[in-house]
Design a protein around this motif. Sequence first.
Motif, PDB file in Angstrom:
ATOM      1  N   ALA A  44       0.836  -1.206   0.000  1.00 35.29           N
ATOM      2  CA  ALA A  44       0.000   0.000   0.000  1.00 35.29           C
ATOM      3  C   ALA A  44       0.868   1.253   0.000  1.00 35.29           C
ATOM      4  O   ALA A  44       0.592   2.222  -0.733  1.00 35.29           O
ATOM      5  CB  ALA A  44      -0.927  -0.003   1.210  1.00 35.29           C
ATOM      6  N   PHE A  45       1.943   1.241   0.801  1.00 31.94           N
ATOM      7  CA  PHE A  45       2.846   2.391   0.859  1.00 31.94           C
ATOM      8  C   PHE A  45       3.553   2.605  -0.485  1.00 31.94           C
ATOM      9  O   PHE A  45       3.808   3.736  -0.898  1.00 31.94           O
ATOM     10  CB  PHE A  45       3.885   2.208   1.961  1.00 31.94           C
ATOM     11  N   GLU A  46       3.852   1.500  -1.174  1.00 32.08           N
ATOM     12  CA  GLU A  46       4.491   1.585  -2.483  1.00 32.08           C
ATOM     13  C   GLU A  46       3.569   2.279  -3.488  1.00 32.08           C
ATOM     14  O   GLU A  46       4.025   3.118  -4.289  1.00 32.08           O
ATOM     15  CB  GLU A  46       4.825   0.166  -2.959  1.00 32.08           C
ATOM     16  N   LEU A  47       2.261   1.957  -3.421  1.00 37.39           N
ATOM     17  CA  LEU A  47       1.287   2.614  -4.307  1.00 37.39           C
ATOM     18  C   LEU A  47       1.163   4.101  -3.988  1.00 37.39           C
ATOM     19  O   LEU A  47       1.054   4.937  -4.889  1.00 37.39           O
ATOM     20  CB  LEU A  47      -0.084   1.951  -4.167  1.00 37.39           C
ATOM     21  N   LEU A  48       1.188   4.430  -2.709  1.00 35.51           N
ATOM     22  CA  LEU A  48       1.085   5.831  -2.288  1.00 35.51           C
ATOM     23  C   LEU A  48       2.311   6.623  -2.764  1.00 35.51           C
ATOM     24  O   LEU A  48       2.192   7.769  -3.215  1.00 35.51           O
ATOM     25  CB  LEU A  48       0.940   5.922  -0.766  1.00 35.51           C
ATOM     26  N   GLN A  75      -1.798   4.236  12.781  1.00 33.74           N
ATOM     27  CA  GLN A  75      -0.434   4.334  13.318  1.00 33.74           C
ATOM     28  C   GLN A  75       0.607   4.057  12.240  1.00 33.74           C
ATOM     29  O   GLN A  75       1.620   4.752  12.138  1.00 33.74           O
ATOM     30  CB  GLN A  75      -0.260   3.320  14.470  1.00 33.74           C
ATOM     31  N   ALA A  76       0.350   3.028  11.420  1.00 32.72           N
ATOM     32  CA  ALA A  76       1.311   2.667  10.368  1.00 32.72           C
ATOM     33  C   ALA A  76       1.478   3.801   9.353  1.00 32.72           C
ATOM     34  O   ALA A  76       2.598   4.114   8.919  1.00 32.72           O
ATOM     35  CB  ALA A  76       0.846   1.391   9.672  1.00 32.72           C
ATOM     36  N   LEU A  77       0.386   4.432   8.955  1.00 34.32           N
ATOM     37  CA  LEU A  77       0.435   5.532   7.985  1.00 34.32           C
ATOM     38  C   LEU A  77       1.152   6.744   8.565  1.00 34.32           C
ATOM     39  O   LEU A  77       1.937   7.408   7.876  1.00 34.32           O
ATOM     40  CB  LEU A  77      -0.977   5.913   7.546  1.00 34.32           C
ATOM     41  N   ASN A  78       0.888   7.060   9.827  1.00 33.08           N
ATOM     42  CA  ASN A  78       1.540   8.195  10.482  1.00 33.08           C
ATOM     43  C   ASN A  78       3.042   7.986  10.587  1.00 33.08           C
ATOM     44  O   ASN A  78       3.831   8.913  10.394  1.00 33.08           O
ATOM     45  CB  ASN A  78       0.940   8.427  11.870  1.00 33.08           C
ATOM     46  N   LYS A  79       3.444   6.757  10.921  1.00 35.18           N
ATOM     47  CA  LYS A  79       4.875   6.468  11.049  1.00 35.18           C
ATOM     48  C   LYS A  79       5.596   6.611   9.718  1.00 35.18           C
ATOM     49  O   LYS A  79       6.794   6.873   9.682  1.00 35.18           O
ATOM     50  CB  LYS A  79       5.072   5.055  11.604  1.00 35.18           C
ATOM     51  N   ASN A  80       4.847   6.434   8.610  1.00 37.22           N
ATOM     52  CA  ASN A  80       5.442   6.568   7.279  1.00 37.22           C
ATOM     53  C   ASN A  80       5.288   7.974   6.713  1.00 37.22           C
ATOM     54  O   ASN A  80       5.549   8.203   5.531  1.00 37.22           O
ATOM     55  CB  ASN A  80       4.829   5.537   6.334  1.00 37.22           C
ATOM     56  N   GLY A  81       4.836   8.915   7.556  1.00 37.67           N
ATOM     57  CA  GLY A  81       4.821  10.322   7.182  1.00 37.67           C
ATOM     58  C   GLY A  81       3.623  10.803   6.400  1.00 37.67           C
ATOM     59  O   GLY A  81       3.689  11.859   5.772  1.00 37.67           O
ATOM     60  N   LEU A 116     -15.048  12.589  -0.277  1.00 35.60           N
ATOM     61  CA  LEU A 116     -15.478  13.477   0.798  1.00 35.60           C
ATOM     62  C   LEU A 116     -14.435  14.551   1.081  1.00 35.60           C
ATOM     63  O   LEU A 116     -14.766  15.676   1.452  1.00 35.60           O
ATOM     64  CB  LEU A 116     -15.774  12.660   2.067  1.00 35.60           C
ATOM     65  N   TYR A 117     -13.162  14.216   0.880  1.00 41.02           N
ATOM     66  CA  TYR A 117     -12.088  15.187   1.094  1.00 41.02           C
ATOM     67  C   TYR A 117     -12.196  16.349   0.105  1.00 41.02           C
ATOM     68  O   TYR A 117     -11.809  17.473   0.418  1.00 41.02           O
ATOM     69  CB  TYR A 117     -10.729  14.494   0.955  1.00 41.02           C
ATOM     70  N   ARG A 118     -12.734  16.077  -1.083  1.00 42.37           N
ATOM     71  CA  ARG A 118     -12.896  17.126  -2.086  1.00 42.37           C
ATOM     72  C   ARG A 118     -14.028  18.090  -1.721  1.00 42.37           C
ATOM     73  O   ARG A 118     -13.981  19.265  -2.015  1.00 42.37           O
ATOM     74  CB  ARG A 118     -13.213  16.512  -3.461  1.00 42.37           C
ATOM     75  N   PHE A 119     -15.064  17.537  -1.074  1.00 42.19           N
ATOM     76  CA  PHE A 119     -16.249  18.340  -0.781  1.00 42.19           C
ATOM     77  C   PHE A 119     -16.141  19.117   0.530  1.00 42.19           C
ATOM     78  O   PHE A 119     -16.782  20.143   0.708  1.00 42.19           O
ATOM     79  CB  PHE A 119     -17.484  17.438  -0.696  1.00 42.19           C
ATOM     80  N   GLU A 120     -15.365  18.596   1.443  1.00 40.52           N
ATOM     81  CA  GLU A 120     -15.350  19.155   2.803  1.00 40.52           C
ATOM     82  C   GLU A 120     -13.916  19.443   3.223  1.00 40.52           C
ATOM     83  O   GLU A 120     -12.992  18.703   2.873  1.00 40.52           O
ATOM     84  CB  GLU A 120     -15.978  18.150   3.786  1.00 40.52           C
ATOM     85  N   GLN A 121     -13.734  20.515   3.989  1.00 44.02           N
ATOM     86  CA  GLN A 121     -12.410  20.819   4.532  1.00 44.02           C
ATOM     87  C   GLN A 121     -12.174  19.942   5.760  1.00 44.02           C
ATOM     88  O   GLN A 121     -12.667  20.224   6.850  1.00 44.02           O
ATOM     89  CB  GLN A 121     -12.306  22.296   4.921  1.00 44.02           C
ATOM     90  N   LEU A 122     -11.438  18.870   5.556  1.00 45.79           N
ATOM     91  CA  LEU A 122     -11.178  17.911   6.639  1.00 45.79           C
ATOM     92  C   LEU A 122      -9.842  18.228   7.284  1.00 45.79           C
ATOM     93  O   LEU A 122      -8.853  18.495   6.603  1.00 45.79           O
ATOM     94  CB  LEU A 122     -11.181  16.478   6.097  1.00 45.79           C
ATOM     95  N   LYS A 123      -9.824  18.162   8.602  1.00 42.83           N
ATOM     96  CA  LYS A 123      -8.590  18.448   9.335  1.00 42.83           C
ATOM     97  C   LYS A 123      -7.810  17.159   9.570  1.00 42.83           C
ATOM     98  O   LYS A 123      -8.391  16.099   9.799  1.00 42.83           O
ATOM     99  CB  LYS A 123      -8.909  19.101  10.684  1.00 42.83           C
ATOM    100  N   THR A 124      -6.493  17.294   9.523  1.00 42.11           N
ATOM    101  CA  THR A 124      -5.633  16.147   9.794  1.00 42.11           C
ATOM    102  C   THR A 124      -5.772  15.738  11.248  1.00 42.11           C
ATOM    103  O   THR A 124      -5.763  16.585  12.149  1.00 42.11           O
ATOM    104  CB  THR A 124      -4.159  16.485   9.488  1.00 42.11           C
ATOM    105  N   THR A 125      -5.888  14.447  11.476  1.00 39.79           N
ATOM    106  CA  THR A 125      -6.024  13.931  12.838  1.00 39.79           C
ATOM    107  C   THR A 125      -4.644  13.718  13.433  1.00 39.79           C
ATOM    108  O   THR A 125      -3.786  13.045  12.830  1.00 39.79           O
ATOM    109  CB  THR A 125      -6.802  12.604  12.841  1.00 39.79           C
ATOM    110  N   ASN A 126      -4.409  14.293  14.614  1.00 40.58           N
ATOM    111  CA  ASN A 126      -3.117  14.134  15.275  1.00 40.58           C
ATOM    112  C   ASN A 126      -3.081  12.833  16.070  1.00 40.58           C
ATOM    113  O   ASN A 126      -4.107  12.362  16.559  1.00 40.58           O
ATOM    114  CB  ASN A 126      -2.862  15.309  16.233  1.00 40.58           C
ATOM    115  N   ILE A 127      -1.894  12.288  16.200  1.00 37.91           N
ATOM    116  CA  ILE A 127      -1.731  11.084  17.018  1.00 37.91           C
ATOM    117  C   ILE A 127      -1.887  11.479  18.478  1.00 37.91           C
ATOM    118  O   ILE A 127      -1.167  12.355  18.968  1.00 37.91           O
ATOM    119  CB  ILE A 127      -0.340  10.449  16.813  1.00 37.91           C
TER     120      ILE A 127
END
Length: 429
Positions: A44-48, A75-81, A116-127
Amino acid sequence: MNQVPVAGIDVGKRFSEMAILSPSNQVYARIRINHDAYSNFDRAFELLRKAEKEFAAKPVVVMESTGHYHKILFQALNKNGYEVCVINPIQSDSIKNIRVRKVKNDKVDARKIALLYRFEQLKTTNIPHEDVDCLRSLCRHYYKLSDQLTAYKNRLLGIVDQLFLSFTDVFKDISSCTALAILEKYPTPEDILKADRQELISLIQKTARKNIKWATRKYESLCSKASNFNPLSINSIANVAMLKANIAMIKTLMQSLDEAVEAIHELLDKDASKDMPVLSLTIELLCSIPGIGLLTAATIVAEIGDFSAFPKPDKLVAYFGIDPSVTQSGQFEGTENKMSKRGPRLLRRVVFTTALANVRKKRNGQEHNPILYEFYRKKCLSKPKKVALGAVMHKLVTIIFAVLRDRKPFVLRKPEEHAKMLVAKNSAA
């Protein structure tokens, strides 16, 4: 429009579906992420990373909050930046009918979540801080156990009503140590009447920790009630078996509650021993507010999490879910608007009990909080009691906001004093 690639993830227990949208909202790639091995996450990270290289922008990841299932992926996504937006299911549900055709599956849901991200201003969730997350889990665990305990107490009461209705005339608290000990050993009126006098008196005295005279009075009252109700008792095998099962569950849950409270104290003691304690000091500040004890304060701190996300009191009020809902369309404007009740329900629960404590009097007739008591009393003159109590809850949240913002203990002041302090502050500025 935000011109970055977006990855929408429909989270499941064993696997999740991820759909990456290009800046033009075309599906760039799809992948199923199995949660049982890190190698699946690597793909998944390789595709991203491939999408980042293709569109010269790092993808934003959007996923739905689904209990605890999203935490591993988050957690896995956050650790990968990667920036991750964890959205409320209410938000993702709002676009379920974006297409007329009725199609619902994980792949379609993943794309809708990304849109949904396109329609609404979504805030990044902090760990969340590790200790805050731990405290949140412990507090939620405590209240779940508490609710289960209440349910089993009600079931026990229903069975006791059939076996020995007048038992609660002698022991009002059905879950007290004395009541449980008697019911466990002598479940029916017949058993009580056949019991050895000294043995039963000794049991009452030992569990209640009272003198022999008090225990004897209770014994005589219990025998009198048992003698009168014995012919009416439904002392079936089923009722006796369910009685003992419920008593066992109540004892287990009470022990588990004690262990949960002990774990909360252990966590706070560990935090207090640090060079820069955060949790323990914040909880101590909240405990200065009348009606807020350690468990309530711990729940508020755990559920709020990052206080910097609330720049104004109204934001915190809305997060508590006690802001009024708005109903307006054309020339119609609703006047009987209820609480929105959006946000963690535990926050509304604890602020409700705190509000009740603040509008009551002590045994000596003195108010717990004279200011809020008077405010509630005046509101009750023109509003229903529940509406007035909602106004008190609103006041309490603004007090909580002020204490957390200023990092100072609560000081009881009259509104006139606050007005004078505000005038002095403005004139000095």
